[in-house]
Design a protein around this motif. Sequence first.
Motif, PDB file in Angstrom:
ATOM      1  N   THR A  53       0.699  -1.159   0.063  1.00 43.14           N
ATOM      2  CA  THR A  53       0.152   0.236  -0.082  1.00 43.14           C
ATOM      3  C   THR A  53       0.918   1.307  -0.488  1.00 43.14           C
ATOM      4  O   THR A  53       0.580   2.536  -0.861  1.00 43.14           O
ATOM      5  CB  THR A  53      -0.659   0.042   0.887  1.00 43.14           C
ATOM      6  OG1 THR A  53      -1.660  -1.520   1.306  1.00 43.14           O
ATOM      7  CG2 THR A  53      -2.002   1.331   1.512  1.00 43.14           C
ATOM      8  N   ALA A  54       1.579   1.659   1.060  1.00 46.47           N
ATOM      9  CA  ALA A  54       3.080   2.648   0.783  1.00 46.47           C
ATOM     10  C   ALA A  54       3.127   2.520  -0.535  1.00 46.47           C
ATOM     11  O   ALA A  54       3.707   4.005  -1.373  1.00 46.47           O
ATOM     12  CB  ALA A  54       4.045   2.187   1.885  1.00 46.47           C
ATOM     13  N   VAL A  55       3.666   1.269  -1.247  1.00 51.38           N
ATOM     14  CA  VAL A  55       4.661   1.793  -2.475  1.00 51.38           C
ATOM     15  C   VAL A  55       3.363   2.069  -3.427  1.00 51.38           C
ATOM     16  O   VAL A  55       3.837   2.955  -4.702  1.00 51.38           O
ATOM     17  CB  VAL A  55       4.812   0.014  -2.865  1.00 51.38           C
ATOM     18  CG1 VAL A  55       5.848  -0.232  -4.535  1.00 51.38           C
ATOM     19  CG2 VAL A  55       6.532   0.493  -2.083  1.00 51.38           C
ATOM     20  N   ALA A  56       2.537   1.942  -3.751  1.00 47.33           N
ATOM     21  CA  ALA A  56       1.558   2.037  -4.470  1.00 47.33           C
ATOM     22  C   ALA A  56       1.484   3.702  -3.954  1.00 47.33           C
ATOM     23  O   ALA A  56       0.986   4.324  -5.097  1.00 47.33           O
ATOM     24  CB  ALA A  56      -0.140   1.688  -4.183  1.00 47.33           C
ATOM     25  N   ASP A  57       1.074   3.835  -2.987  1.00 50.03           N
ATOM     26  CA  ASP A  57       0.652   5.851  -2.929  1.00 50.03           C
ATOM     27  C   ASP A  57       2.189   6.076  -3.324  1.00 50.03           C
ATOM     28  O   ASP A  57       1.884   7.096  -3.554  1.00 50.03           O
ATOM     29  CB  ASP A  57       0.752   5.807  -0.900  1.00 50.03           C
ATOM     30  CG  ASP A  57      -0.663   5.142  -0.934  1.00 50.03           C
ATOM     31  OD1 ASP A  57      -1.163   5.297  -1.567  1.00 50.03           O
ATOM     32  OD2 ASP A  57      -0.540   5.012   0.812  1.00 50.03           O
ATOM     33  N   LEU A  58       3.145   5.756  -2.894  1.00 51.41           N
ATOM     34  CA  LEU A  58       4.561   6.779  -3.022  1.00 51.41           C
ATOM     35  C   LEU A  58       4.522   6.674  -5.213  1.00 51.41           C
ATOM     36  O   LEU A  58       4.935   7.545  -5.646  1.00 51.41           O
ATOM     37  CB  LEU A  58       5.435   5.888  -2.776  1.00 51.41           C
ATOM     38  CG  LEU A  58       5.971   6.048  -1.669  1.00 51.41           C
ATOM     39  CD1 LEU A  58       7.501   5.493  -0.344  1.00 51.41           C
ATOM     40  CD2 LEU A  58       6.252   7.615  -1.235  1.00 51.41           C
ATOM     41  N   SER A  59       4.122   5.461  -5.524  1.00 51.44           N
ATOM     42  CA  SER A  59       4.148   5.626  -6.587  1.00 51.44           C
ATOM     43  C   SER A  59       3.119   6.625  -7.501  1.00 51.44           C
ATOM     44  O   SER A  59       3.490   7.151  -8.963  1.00 51.44           O
ATOM     45  CB  SER A  59       3.555   4.010  -7.565  1.00 51.44           C
ATOM     46  OG  SER A  59       5.015   3.300  -7.043  1.00 51.44           O
ATOM     47  N   ALA A  60       1.385   6.565  -6.755  1.00 47.07           N
ATOM     48  CA  ALA A  60       0.958   7.742  -7.338  1.00 47.07           C
ATOM     49  C   ALA A  60       1.010   9.126  -7.304  1.00 47.07           C
ATOM     50  O   ALA A  60       1.373   9.827  -8.244  1.00 47.07           O
ATOM     51  CB  ALA A  60      -0.511   7.121  -6.547  1.00 47.07           C
ATOM     52  N   ALA A  62       4.040   9.638  -7.351  1.00 43.32           N
ATOM     53  CA  ALA A  62       5.273   9.920  -7.949  1.00 43.32           C
ATOM     54  C   ALA A  62       4.768   9.779  -9.609  1.00 43.32           C
ATOM     55  O   ALA A  62       5.703  10.324 -10.768  1.00 43.32           O
ATOM     56  CB  ALA A  62       6.575   8.819  -7.938  1.00 43.32           C
ATOM     57  N   HIS A  63       3.606   9.961  -9.681  1.00 40.49           N
ATOM     58  CA  HIS A  63       2.459  10.161 -11.433  1.00 40.49           C
ATOM     59  C   HIS A  63       3.277   8.718 -11.985  1.00 40.49           C
ATOM     60  O   HIS A  63       3.272   9.360 -12.807  1.00 40.49           O
ATOM     61  CB  HIS A  63       3.034  11.557 -11.701  1.00 40.49           C
ATOM     62  CG  HIS A  63       2.574  12.820 -10.631  1.00 40.49           C
ATOM     63  ND1 HIS A  63       1.209  13.268 -10.667  1.00 40.49           N
ATOM     64  CD2 HIS A  63       3.523  13.833 -10.117  1.00 40.49           C
ATOM     65  CE1 HIS A  63       0.850  13.594 -10.232  1.00 40.49           C
ATOM     66  NE2 HIS A  63       2.637  14.534  -9.972  1.00 40.49           N
ATOM     67  N   VAL A  64       3.367   7.910 -11.244  1.00 42.92           N
ATOM     68  CA  VAL A  64       3.407   6.809 -12.389  1.00 42.92           C
ATOM     69  C   VAL A  64       2.402   6.658 -12.822  1.00 42.92           C
ATOM     70  O   VAL A  64       1.446   6.544 -12.471  1.00 42.92           O
ATOM     71  CB  VAL A  64       3.756   4.852 -11.598  1.00 42.92           C
ATOM     72  CG1 VAL A  64       3.933   4.026 -11.932  1.00 42.92           C
ATOM     73  CG2 VAL A  64       5.020   5.591 -10.245  1.00 42.92           C
ATOM     74  N   ASP A  65       2.302   5.146 -13.821  1.00 43.09           N
ATOM     75  CA  ASP A  65       1.157   5.245 -14.384  1.00 43.09           C
ATOM     76  C   ASP A  65       0.193   4.714 -14.138  1.00 43.09           C
ATOM     77  O   ASP A  65       0.259   3.873 -13.525  1.00 43.09           O
ATOM     78  CB  ASP A  65       1.337   4.325 -15.824  1.00 43.09           C
ATOM     79  CG  ASP A  65       0.309   3.669 -16.384  1.00 43.09           C
ATOM     80  OD1 ASP A  65      -0.976   4.269 -16.034  1.00 43.09           O
ATOM     81  OD2 ASP A  65       1.030   4.508 -18.010  1.00 43.09           O
ATOM     82  N   GLY A  66      -1.015   5.225 -14.062  1.00 45.48           N
ATOM     83  CA  GLY A  66      -2.576   4.350 -13.031  1.00 45.48           C
ATOM     84  C   GLY A  66      -2.517   3.238 -13.224  1.00 45.48           C
ATOM     85  O   GLY A  66      -2.983   2.482 -12.254  1.00 45.48           O
ATOM     86  N   VAL A  67      -1.949   2.492 -14.436  1.00 46.15           N
ATOM     87  CA  VAL A  67      -2.201   0.956 -14.283  1.00 46.15           C
ATOM     88  C   VAL A  67      -1.337   0.186 -13.097  1.00 46.15           C
ATOM     89  O   VAL A  67      -1.317  -0.967 -12.689  1.00 46.15           O
ATOM     90  CB  VAL A  67      -1.559   0.496 -15.894  1.00 46.15           C
ATOM     91  CG1 VAL A  67      -1.704  -0.677 -16.238  1.00 46.15           C
ATOM     92  CG2 VAL A  67      -2.989   0.760 -16.910  1.00 46.15           C
ATOM     93  N   HIS A  68       0.065   0.552 -13.319  1.00 49.15           N
ATOM     94  CA  HIS A  68       0.550  -0.139 -12.441  1.00 49.15           C
ATOM     95  C   HIS A  68       0.538   0.198 -11.081  1.00 49.15           C
ATOM     96  O   HIS A  68       0.860  -0.585 -10.148  1.00 49.15           O
ATOM     97  CB  HIS A  68       2.145   0.822 -12.719  1.00 49.15           C
ATOM     98  CG  HIS A  68       2.612  -0.010 -14.014  1.00 49.15           C
ATOM     99  ND1 HIS A  68       3.281  -1.110 -14.417  1.00 49.15           N
ATOM    100  CD2 HIS A  68       3.159   1.327 -15.187  1.00 49.15           C
ATOM    101  CE1 HIS A  68       3.309  -0.383 -15.407  1.00 49.15           C
ATOM    102  NE2 HIS A  68       3.352   0.423 -16.146  1.00 49.15           N
ATOM    103  N   VAL A  69       0.442   1.520 -10.621  1.00 50.07           N
ATOM    104  CA  VAL A  69      -0.249   1.785  -9.404  1.00 50.07           C
ATOM    105  C   VAL A  69      -1.575   0.619  -8.752  1.00 50.07           C
ATOM    106  O   VAL A  69      -1.483   0.366  -7.515  1.00 50.07           O
ATOM    107  CB  VAL A  69      -0.759   3.502  -9.219  1.00 50.07           C
ATOM    108  CG1 VAL A  69      -1.176   3.557  -7.546  1.00 50.07           C
ATOM    109  CG2 VAL A  69       0.469   4.199  -9.614  1.00 50.07           C
ATOM    110  N   ALA A  70      -2.003   0.795  -9.871  1.00 52.23           N
ATOM    111  CA  ALA A  70      -3.709  -0.492  -9.319  1.00 52.23           C
ATOM    112  C   ALA A  70      -2.666  -1.520  -9.340  1.00 52.23           C
ATOM    113  O   ALA A  70      -3.337  -2.389  -8.467  1.00 52.23           O
ATOM    114  CB  ALA A  70      -4.518  -0.163 -10.533  1.00 52.23           C
TER     115      ALA A  70
END
Length: 134
Positions: A53-60, A62-70
């Motif tokens: 969850t923390a990695v997903a939040d940090l990725s979001a 950092a404006h990582v592609d939404g598919v990867h965050v999901a």
Amino acid sequence: MGQSTSLVGADGAANGYVALIAKFTALQNAAGGLMEEAELVAQRMRRNADAATAVADLSAAAHVDGVHVAAIADVGQAFAVVVGGCKRMLSVADTMHTAAGHLKHEHQAEYGPIHAAVTASRARQAKPGFYQKT
């Protein structure tokens, strides 16, 4: 598997008073071990879920592609599902541990005095079932 089950039920002297106490104790110990393992796995999976969850939040952030965050968030959710399964297994193992303890206690209360009397006597005892009506 069916063969080992039938062997356990038909092992005669190995189903005596002392042997059954040992089997109930082994069952209780196995359930206790399962409780410990399930708790450790649940803790590890909770940490993994929190990390995902923390990695997903940090990725979001950092404006990582939404598919990867999901996808990362899905991994975190999958870990959370495992935590739920571990908690249910922990509950079942606790119930089994308690039931085995009660069964052992009841067995000792019912047959302990008989066993003590039989082992204190020098007289040779009939085999189990000898006095049953046919």
